[in-house]
Write an enzyme that holds these catalytic residues in place. Sequence first.
Site, PDB file in Angstrom:
ATOM      1  NE  ARG A 233      29.865  43.223 -17.322  1.00 28.68           N
ATOM      2  CZ  ARG A 233      29.618  42.106 -17.102  1.00 28.68           C
ATOM      3  NH1 ARG A 233      28.402  41.518 -17.066  1.00 28.68           N
ATOM      4  NH2 ARG A 233      30.598  41.161 -16.913  1.00 28.68           N
TER       5      ARG A 233
ATOM      6  CG  HIS B 152      32.340  44.831 -25.136  1.00 29.74           C
ATOM      7  ND1 HIS B 152      32.391  45.771 -24.330  1.00 29.74           N
ATOM      8  CD2 HIS B 152      31.474  43.945 -25.403  1.00 29.74           C
ATOM      9  CE1 HIS B 152      31.365  45.399 -23.553  1.00 29.74           C
ATOM     10  NE2 HIS B 152      30.613  44.324 -24.019  1.00 29.74           N
TER      11      HIS B 152
ATOM     12  CE1 TYR C   4      22.280  33.927 -43.435  1.00 33.59           C
ATOM     13  CE2 TYR C   4      21.210  33.937 -41.038  1.00 33.59           C
ATOM     14  CZ  TYR C   4      21.727  33.257 -42.480  1.00 33.59           C
ATOM     15  OH  TYR C   4      21.722  31.754 -42.172  1.00 33.59           O
TER      16      TYR C   4
END
Length: 917
Positions: free
Chosen positions: A35, A81, A125
């Site tokens: 990570r 993932h 968006y």
Amino acid sequence: MAEIPDSASRIIPINIEEEMKSSYIDYSMSVIVSRALPDVRDGLKPVQRRVLYGMQELGLAAGRAHKKSARIVGEVLGKYHPHGDQSVYDALVRMAQDFAVRGPLVDGQGNFGSVDGDSAAAMRYTEARLTRLAEELLRDLDKETVDYTPNFDGSLNEPSVLPAALPNLLMNGASGIAVGMATNIPPHNLGELVEGIVATIEDPEIELDALMEHIPAPDFPTGGVIFGVGGVREAYRTGRGRVVMRAKMHEEEIKRRGGDGVGREALVVTEIPYQVNKSTLIEKIAHAVRDKKIEGIADLRDESDRDGMRIVLELRRDAVVEVTKNQLFKYTQLQQTFGMNMIALVGGRPKTLGLKDMIRHYVDHRHEIVVRRTEFELRKAEERAHILEGLTLALDHLDAIIAIIRQSEDTDAAKVNLMRGVYPQRLTAEQKARLGLPEADPVAITGEREATGYAMTREDFTPQPWLSAAQAEAILALRLSRLTGLERDKIAAEYADILKEVERLQSILNSRDLRMQIIAEELREVAEKYADPRRTEIDIMGGGDIDLEDLIEDEHVVVTITHQGLVKRTSIDEYRAQHRGGTGHRGTGTRDEDFVEHLFTASAHDYLLFFTDHGQCYWLRVYNVPEGSRTAKGRSVRNLVRIDAEDRVRAVLAIKKEDFRDDAFLETHFVLMATKRGLVKKSALAAFKRPLVTGIIAIDIVDGDQLLEAKLTDGDTEVLLGSSGGRAIRFHESDVRSMGRKSRGVRGMKLPDGEQVVGMIAVQRDGAQVLTISENGYGKRSPVERLDDDGEPISNYTFRLQSRGGQGVIAHQTTSKTGALVALKSVLPDDQLMIATEAGIMIRMAVDAISEYGRNTQGVRVINLKNNDAIADVARVVIEDEEAPLSPAPDGETPAEAVPSPDPATPDAAEAAPEAG
């Protein structure tokens, strides 16, 4: 009834401490590797790598249309993932922010955040696709250049690292917090990185300083200025260091809105330090101005637009620009420190790396990529050469090939027959004769030329079997249009080119130098395409943190120290100039039984050397002295320097900043000290350069004696000592040899019982006069030396040069009216004086307002004392700028007249007496 199993027999006892330790280590390593930390080879964390790979799998190349970010996040989540969607989107957003990374890897369309701290719009968006730089990271991924690992459910494979044709780790930097460690790598300029890597390839033993000629410092996407490279060099060497970043600003003259059209100076900020939130920055500047930490700003506004950043800081008319700048740097994020902690994964393990180590690991990675890519391309070239050999053979024996195919039962049989090189038995003798085949059946066309008559003669081609499966399939797939003469020539030409390519690839695999040359050439090509000019300027003269002196205007101040050790500094402008005979005005608020004991002027940036009556020396900057008004009491000097409880300050030297940092000045200048018992001592100024916090010994004081004064000399100075009885002795400082700090000194003046030394003058200025002032306010000026027409010294107007250790001559006629002598100073007519009384009254006057008289006189009244007040101290005011005329004396007051000795014509009795020494 079935027997119930004993559950206790299935319980395995474990040590909970060992289990927690093991579990925590597993967890921490998972966070570190999976990570938080980037790989040193491609500079990517797993989530970033998966985002880029997922976008490539979706076909989101730089020239293609954008796709919704939500589509990309879904692709990455579903395949590679197995974590939250927000973590994937955050990684995608950061790689698209041109103010966060030096080379964006994602081309975003929509709101992807701003330098003001605005968050990106929701993923539904925004849209995204790869950039050209990202394609360079993914280039050659399809050529078996990296290893693949199974995804989280084993259904797919994902790359463990990207080929990374550009040094992404250093170009874009990285930051992350793992368990027990964190990384913070700054971004750099791509062009500079390529130059540095190529230089390292050419000289693997390159020194860091030589490498920094190519990579001088980080290059932040928001620009700004790097202030000093000392921390950068340390980070490049060890992997840890600090980069001091400053905003880029310039001065402008702006027109006030709605004003009279008169311009006002302003500071305009156009670039801010990396990772600084502009909105928060403006708020903090406003708070600092409100809290009066920054005093030179009258207005603040943000005029940033799509053309760039512009923060306008309108200055007050009395503001000092450089001081305001330094206050901004000190108290706001216009100066920010970037802590470099260059930790990356090397072989799956975290490691702190210097610049050379990072470049070396990247070059090793690129070398492996070139080797594996070359091996892949060689294998493909050899396979293609093999196919072309089969096609060439088929075209050379086209009739036989056609016969074999026509007489085969199906495609599979034709493939087998072509591989075996056997024609069917059902060929007639006429057909065999037309083909030139022997009559014996079956005939294998895999032997030598004599047996078959077929031209399968290439020396590098194994004749058994005749054709491989791949060649047979290629022949069967051969289109009739390629049987023309032109197409046959193309096949031959392609085959020749393939043979050359095979030779080239083999030469690459056989030469490490050639592989390194390829790495360098590819990097140069990348730099030529994508490198841009450096954005962050480098101020190599910067010193990192802001020194407090940079925040304070270098102005003249008055420093006062009371008998009880209260100290303060006050602007010299607060003291009103008066003529002699004035009553003055209160200069400091004193406590009961306290009075002003020391008063002098200095620059705010000067160094102060405090000398105590026990012979200790302490070190302080003038700006560290608390500022107060002329009526303020001040602060105890013991809160500023660690003076012993039974000790107190007796002398203070103010030394200019430039001089105190000049080794030549320190060695050629001396501190000349005098004690009340008449001892003098000279030590080099260099001995006082680095006092301890607890002070250092300046002079060894014997019991019953005290340090009186310390003066700065240049080694060629005449010294004048004055006693409370009104006598003075003049001698050359060469009579006093330079001594170490712990010595006592030698006799400077022989004193009668009950007298003590009250002043010491270092006669260094041409035309200097001796100012003497008694405790009851009488003073006068006397020349150090005056000659008659014949060039002989005039007795009453000359302090003749003697050897040290004598009693001296009369300097001031002391009586019960004048009181004992309290001050002996060196002055010029253009000087001004600051006189302080024990009651705290101060008066500032011009020296030329005090009359000049011979040595054997009482002088004139220089200050009207009230209520049995007495003069405590006198200091010469250093004036560098022209000042307003002195104010007239108050009405009704007449300056006191000079009071000569009873018989000026009578020879001085002191001069007539024999002198010791």
